[in-house]
Scaffold this motif. Sequence first.
Motif, PDB file in Angstrom:
ATOM      1  N   HIS A 187       0.817  -1.209   0.000  1.00 36.50           N
ATOM      2  CA  HIS A 187       0.000   0.000   0.000  1.00 36.50           C
ATOM      3  C   HIS A 187       0.850   1.258   0.000  1.00 36.50           C
ATOM      4  CE1 HIS A 187      -3.294  -2.767   0.921  1.00 36.50           C
ATOM      5  NE2 HIS A 187      -4.079  -1.808   0.459  1.00 36.50           N
TER       6      HIS A 187
ATOM      7  N   LYS B 284      -8.578   3.584   1.185  1.00 32.82           N
ATOM      8  CA  LYS B 284      -8.616   2.220   0.653  1.00 32.82           C
ATOM      9  C   LYS B 284     -10.009   1.893   0.123  1.00 32.82           C
ATOM     10  CE  LYS B 284      -7.581  -2.323   0.485  1.00 32.82           C
ATOM     11  NZ  LYS B 284      -6.559  -2.955  -0.349  1.00 32.82           N
TER      12      LYS B 284
ATOM     13  N   LEU C  42      -3.514   6.253   1.217  1.00 33.72           N
ATOM     14  CA  LEU C  42      -2.932   4.915   1.106  1.00 33.72           C
ATOM     15  C   LEU C  42      -1.636   4.811   1.895  1.00 33.72           C
ATOM     16  CD1 LEU C  42      -3.595   4.162  -2.678  1.00 33.72           C
ATOM     17  CD2 LEU C  42      -4.728   3.116  -0.697  1.00 33.72           C
TER      18      LEU C  42
END
Length: 266
Positions: A34, A198, A248
């Motif tokens: 991520h 997300k 993120l």
Amino acid sequence: MDISSAAGKARQTARSPWFQRAARLGYVANAVLHAMLGFLALLLARGDSAEADQSGALQTLAAQPWGIVLLWVCAIGAGLLGFWSLAQAALPQPKVLKRLKHAGTGIVFLVLGGAFLQFALGNQSDSGQATSSFSAALMRSAAGRGALIALGLVLIGVGGYFIYRGITRGFLKDLQTSGHRGLRKAITVSGVVGYPAKGLVLGSAGLLFIVSTVQGDPEESTGIDGALKALGSQQFGPLALVLVGAGLLSYAVFLVFRSRFDTMED
């Protein structure tokens, strides 16, 4: 060794504290992924060319110093968390939903571990192209198009759940933090910012599946990369990409915290 004895040893292994500690490395692997996705989203916001999806993130990671080593470590960590989660799903559970949750988590992390392993071995692939090809194959039939729309709705639903979990701070119930106020605040902020980012990415990818299916254009269905680029093409796209990229990165920070403080309940 009889079946009951083998089952007993399997249960003992599944409950092993050493297995549990090693499995925490899977959250670190997810954090690395991520963090790279957040970095690529920021590159897109700046107007640079980037493949902002899983394969692009892993390819960027592989190109860094010690990148191959980190890919191997992440592959092992994700695999361990995947096997640990499946082991928990096989144990007697008081609730069916908890068993299904463990099974789903196990499958996701085993797939993620496989992706890390593939790039560590030098077998790089384009996940966006693979998604597009997958969509094209399904669009050839009415059942396939229905499946794609259903997949899009599922992704939108999961994305909505992430946003809800972030806004309501529901993620805190899965963590066991110390009484240090500053630490808990850092964890809370990273989760409140990271979970909705997300969720937005997942929801956008799901919406793209539905739109591309309705329009009959599988080239538009390229997963996260397509979702982020579609977001960036809007009027306030660059700003939105900056916010998503930062979100993120915040989610990656949260996952690092989670690797240490997750309750890892059966």
